[in-house]
Design an enzyme around this catalytic site. Structure first.
Site, PDB file in Angstrom:
ATOM      1  N   ARG A 299       0.825  -1.213   0.000  1.00 63.05           N
ATOM      2  CA  ARG A 299       0.000   0.000   0.000  1.00 63.05           C
ATOM      3  C   ARG A 299       0.854   1.256   0.000  1.00 63.05           C
ATOM      4  O   ARG A 299       0.571   2.222  -0.710  1.00 63.05           O
ATOM      5  CB  ARG A 299      -0.950  -0.020   1.200  1.00 63.05           C
ATOM      6  CG  ARG A 299      -2.100  -0.960   0.968  1.00 63.05           C
ATOM      7  CD  ARG A 299      -3.028  -1.157   2.163  1.00 63.05           C
ATOM      8  NE  ARG A 299      -4.124  -2.021   1.717  1.00 63.05           N
ATOM      9  CZ  ARG A 299      -5.194  -2.327   2.421  1.00 63.05           C
ATOM     10  NH1 ARG A 299      -5.338  -1.838   3.644  1.00 63.05           N
ATOM     11  NH2 ARG A 299      -6.132  -3.098   1.917  1.00 63.05           N
ATOM     12  N   TYR A 440      -6.213  -0.583  -6.970  1.00 62.83           N
ATOM     13  CA  TYR A 440      -5.644  -1.844  -6.467  1.00 62.83           C
ATOM     14  C   TYR A 440      -4.997  -1.688  -5.084  1.00 62.83           C
ATOM     15  O   TYR A 440      -4.913  -0.595  -4.561  1.00 62.83           O
ATOM     16  CB  TYR A 440      -4.740  -2.528  -7.482  1.00 62.83           C
ATOM     17  CG  TYR A 440      -3.508  -1.851  -8.048  1.00 62.83           C
ATOM     18  CD1 TYR A 440      -2.912  -0.770  -7.458  1.00 62.83           C
ATOM     19  CD2 TYR A 440      -2.934  -2.373  -9.212  1.00 62.83           C
ATOM     20  CE1 TYR A 440      -1.760  -0.219  -8.002  1.00 62.83           C
ATOM     21  CE2 TYR A 440      -1.788  -1.824  -9.764  1.00 62.83           C
ATOM     22  CZ  TYR A 440      -1.200  -0.742  -9.150  1.00 62.83           C
ATOM     23  OH  TYR A 440      -0.072  -0.210  -9.681  1.00 62.83           O
ATOM     24  N   GLU A 441      -4.639  -2.798  -4.508  1.00 65.14           N
ATOM     25  CA  GLU A 441      -4.123  -2.847  -3.127  1.00 65.14           C
ATOM     26  C   GLU A 441      -5.108  -2.247  -2.129  1.00 65.14           C
ATOM     27  O   GLU A 441      -4.708  -1.564  -1.199  1.00 65.14           O
ATOM     28  CB  GLU A 441      -2.769  -2.138  -3.012  1.00 65.14           C
ATOM     29  CG  GLU A 441      -1.639  -2.834  -3.711  1.00 65.14           C
ATOM     30  CD  GLU A 441      -1.521  -4.289  -3.285  1.00 65.14           C
ATOM     31  OE1 GLU A 441      -1.271  -5.115  -4.164  1.00 65.14           O
ATOM     32  OE2 GLU A 441      -1.699  -4.594  -2.100  1.00 65.14           O
ATOM     33  N   GLY A 442      -6.383  -2.512  -2.331  1.00 61.91           N
ATOM     34  CA  GLY A 442      -7.430  -1.913  -1.487  1.00 61.91           C
ATOM     35  C   GLY A 442      -7.845  -0.592  -2.090  1.00 61.91           C
ATOM     36  O   GLY A 442      -7.052   0.338  -2.120  1.00 61.91           O
TER      37      GLY A 442
END
Lengths: 589, 589
Positions: A299, A440-442
């Site tokens: 993140r 992406y990545e949350g």
């Protein structure tokens, strides 16, 4: 063409985010500021001379899938080989496995450069780095010995296999399954989508980290285990041996990052019934915790992608604005030729907005990396504090930075005018590439929820208060400095920090009273408010070092223009929820 | 799939923007509200059933150039033929040339639908419409008789040829030249770029309107003349005859609107020395005034493109959010299945933001069209007033709407999560298509300068004041209505209008005192402030009709969340210029 802003990066690392003090405290052994500078210079050279020139050809050619084989864009393989040979992949890895164990701050700083060079290229090592960290923390000694040297050197790459068609943000819904083979290995079955560099031709092996469920696992997120599944199972010598049952079934046709293959991966053969052979990482059913190790790291690095694209877009737009002449700027004399558009106030506003947001997001990312370094190198009390700090800042570093990445890339197109819409200019690609990072990545919505629901309560709500107090101390220093060139920076910053504090207290109270929905209605504006205020404080801290007049005027522009948004955001957080909840019905019509 | 929001469109036209009153006043002869509804329904049908299904295939195939021939995407030619055969191109044209002379309001409303269907498709008629208007106002009777029937029916299309490599926003810099042939015709030489539908295979002739300089013309914008240059010179029967010396030399590879060929056009043959044959439109050296006739119209229509893409993005995102299930929304019971993401507050905020901005921009566009209709059909006093009104609103209708078009398209991607980044979903295309609209027909920066420098002084500064007073009257009505469902709409709106008034007075004073640069520093935030406040007032007017509870809750969401931005923008306008001017030096480093 892109040139890494080594001066800004080194200044922000050392003077703003705390690297200088950490070096003085010998937190990284004998690492000195000069060595840091030398590494930054070398990285800058590689990013500018090797990576950036392939950004646009990588986009144009993309990655291609044929008969299960993914071919990367021309030059990509050699680029990766030389990049890994330069030792860049090994920067943060553990020394016992060949890594250089350098600070996360440094790794984050050079990661920005790789991503400015080409986001699509830098994604591969970003994922490998996450895999390394997960294995270092959770894998058995045998797995570490077998895989870490190759992953740290970059001889092999790593992937993260979370998403399935029905399980994106909601990992609890995933269905991939794992069966115990009785010999310590597992058989993995299932389909994973959106797997970055899931298949490629740059290395002779790929190490997949895969989330799957054991047959007797509880439902939801508590029944997920993490497995290591190599493309080729290492033989007795550790060299790639038997081909494993994991294949790329498709690659996506995406808006951007064309050179990065986004793969659908199939684990196990549905006809023979053979699974892909996997090894457990960490404990059974504790896979999500292991994966979060990777995700937090990832993140922050994705946040740096936002900074990286914003920086690249700024440089490209500034260069264009200095060359391109249109109209006469206010103040030009009658009879003057056309002015470079950089002299038009509207273009200046766009450029300064890009630069201000980029610098503030960079500082937030570095502050987060600093917290990780402090947690890793500190006493246990320090570690507790700095872990909280890293946890607090991670969602902001991810979401604020990737949002401003998109904004800056879009402004970059606008500055180019009609040329910005033409693909050959390269400005449009930056927007196309940047647009993935808030997803992406949350997703950034998930980050905002994480910030409000999980991070504001840290330390019984005290951690964020302490952080806000630190920001306020910077505003106080700005006020005390009485520097004319800072204009009303101190006043604007004090207001913004007060907005942040008020919004924070409001959300903490709402959560304490169980009004979760009301709190979540304000999550996204709150995260933006947090990022703007924190970024503004870091810009002021930067300006207060007094080492460059440019930093002061930029800080002042940011404070007197961009920071004003915080009051509107605070209103959304505090007063916006009721109308949002009332209006929901309109969406069900 | 896209469905035109006929209900919202008709309501906004009639109840918000003034069509109902205009119909009652018989300003459009016997045109009735029922006929308006019937036309909207038919247009909605064509847009949904014929245009929208080709949006994505048009993007995928694009337009191709080979040997000077541009081939449009599969189905495009038939689509255009049927669209023109349906009489849609003739909606606003003069009756004596076969047009239906319907109100601009109606034309703008259906134009939104064509653009929601496919922006790339709707561009062709948008340009033709501009050419028709320029010819109606400025061409000789002979030219009108020869060209208008074909352009109004849509049998031929029109283009606007302004831009040259060195002359984009700055038309004064253009170099294309025209020589008098002595027989009333002219020979045109030069290169024009970014010519939308400059060449295509949908019609058997194309009518280019071209800006060029006569040999004895003064320098700058006062030496530009407008010429009509047909691809085929009409023969005695008015049918396409001799091929003219105008050719497409290239088409651009663009971020979006792939199905719309963006051409480089070459006028005249450099080897033979033959020019393209052209006919003067209007007076020599007065071409820019003629072109502005087209451009004002085109600016409003481009504004509607912003609305159109925002609407399409909203519908697509809403449909996805209702289907896609991830996580459990706050309030869901333990054990419940995953919730449709439309139940998550963060997704709701994005959707309501999209909807609120779309509706407010739509109302601004219609109000501008209403002003044009009132100017055309009114007494001379009325015409003066309404022309000022149209002039005031045009830059807002263009820039605010196209900015929110990009914002909405980007939010639409975000709501789709990972799927939004995959081209097959179609959400990404909407952003790619939307991104051109803030650039062409005068960049949004140019619009902001136009608003501040040329529109605020209208009527000695009185016109904008009268407009603000009208907005305030709406806020007062909202306050007097005491409707609980409006929440604090009246209060928020009153504040926003006060912000607008304060910023307006500040800019007018700066201009009066000759501080042009200071004023222009705030132009872009001022335009945004104007759009937000005006749009908020129109949403309140809509809600006050009381005909649909959904309008009230949306208005309240907009007022209590989105309108809060106006105070920050006002600060940028009033207090932001000094820091911007101080920071310019940082861009010269």
């Amino acid at each position: 063409m892109y040139r890494a802003p080594v001066n800004d990066i080194a200044h922000t690392l050392k003077q703003v985010a705390g690297l200088e003090e950490a070096l003085e405290q010998k937190r990284f052994g004998e690492l000195s500021g000069d060595v840091v500078d030398a590494i930054l210079e070398e990285a800058a050279k590689f990013a500018a001379e090797r990576i950036a020139p392939l950004r646009e050809t990588g986009d144009k050619h993309g990655a291609a899938l044929k008969d299960g084989v993914v071919t990367t864009a021309p030059g990509w393989k050699e680029l990766y080989r030389d990049w890994a040979a330069g030792g860049w992949n090994a920067l943060t890895g553990a020394e016992e496995y060949g890594g250089q164990a350098l600070p996360t701050m440094l790794s984050v700083a050079v990661s920005e450069m790789w991503n400015s060079g080409s986001l699509a290229f830098a994604l591969a090592p970003t994922l490998t780095m996450g895999a390394v960290e997960a294995l270092e923390k959770h894998a058995s000694d045998e797995l570490k010995a077998l895989y870490l040297p190759k992953l740290i050197s970059g001889e092999w790459t790593g992937t993260m296999n979370l998403t399935e068609p029905q399980a994106g943000s909601d990992l609890g819904a995933l269905k991939a399954r794992a069966a115990r083979n009785g010999d310590g290995t597992y058989s993995i079955f299932g389909q994973k989508i959106f797997i970055t560099y899931g298949e490629h031709d740059m290395t002779d092996n790929i190490v997949h980290l895969v989330l799957a469920r054991l047959p007797d696992a509880p439902a939801g997120t508590k029944g997920i285990s993490l497995f290591l599944v190599p493309k080729f199972i290492p033989d007795a010598d550790g060299a790639p041996g038997k081909r494993n049952e994991v294949y790329c079934a498709g690659i996506e046709h995406k808006l951007g990052i064309h050179a990065s293959p986004t793969c659908t991966m199939i684990y196990g053969d549905s006809i023979s019934g053979d699974g892909a052979t996997g090894w457990l990482v960490g404990e059974e059913n504790r896979g999500l915790a292991c994966m979060f190790t990777m995700m937090n790291n990832a993140r922050l690095l994705v946040g740096m992608q936002g900074v990286a694209v914003a920086e690249a877009a700024y440089q490209k737009a500034l260069a264009f604005a200095r060359e391109r002449r249109q109209g006469r700027a206010p103040g030009a004399k009658p009879g003057d030729d056309m002015s470079p558009i950089v002299e038009h106030p509207d273009v200046q506003r766009m450029l300064l907005t890009m630069k201000g947001l980029t610098q503030s997001a960079r500082a937030i990312g570095y502050a987060c990396a600093h917290a990780l370094d402090m947690a890793r190198t500190g006493t246990s009390d320090e570690a507790r504090f700095w872990t909280d700090r890293a946890n607090l800042l991670t969602p902001v570093a991810k979401a604020f930075s990737t949002d401003i990445g998109v904004e800056a890339a879009s402004l970059g197109i606008q500055i180019h005018g009609g040329m910005g819409f033409i693909e050959e200019t390269g400005a449009a690609q930056l927007l196309r590439d940047a647009r993935i990072a808030p997803i992406y990545e949350g997703t950034n919505g998930i980050q905002a929820i994480d910030l409000v629901q999980r991070k504001l309560p840290l330390g019984d709500g005290g951690h964020v208060k302490a952080y806000i107090a630190e920001l306020r101390a910077i505003a106080d220093q700005a006020a005390a400095s009485n520097r004319a060139e800072l204009g009303d920076t101190a006043g604007c910053l004090a207001f913004a920090i007060a907005d942040l504090e008020e919004a924070t207290l409001h959300l903490q109270q709402a959560l304490a009273e169980g009004r979760v929905q009301q709190a979540l209605c304000g999550a996204t504006p709150y995260l933006r408010l947090f990022g703007l205020a924190a970024g503004g404080a870091y810009l002021a801290k930067s300006a207060l070092t007094g080492e460059d007049a440019g930093r002061s005027v930029l800080c002042r522009f940011y404070a007197e223009n961009l920071l004003k948004e915080t009051t509107a955001l605070k209103h959304c957080v505090i007063n916006g929820a009721e109308s949002l909840m009332a209006a929901r019905a309109a969406l069900a019509e």
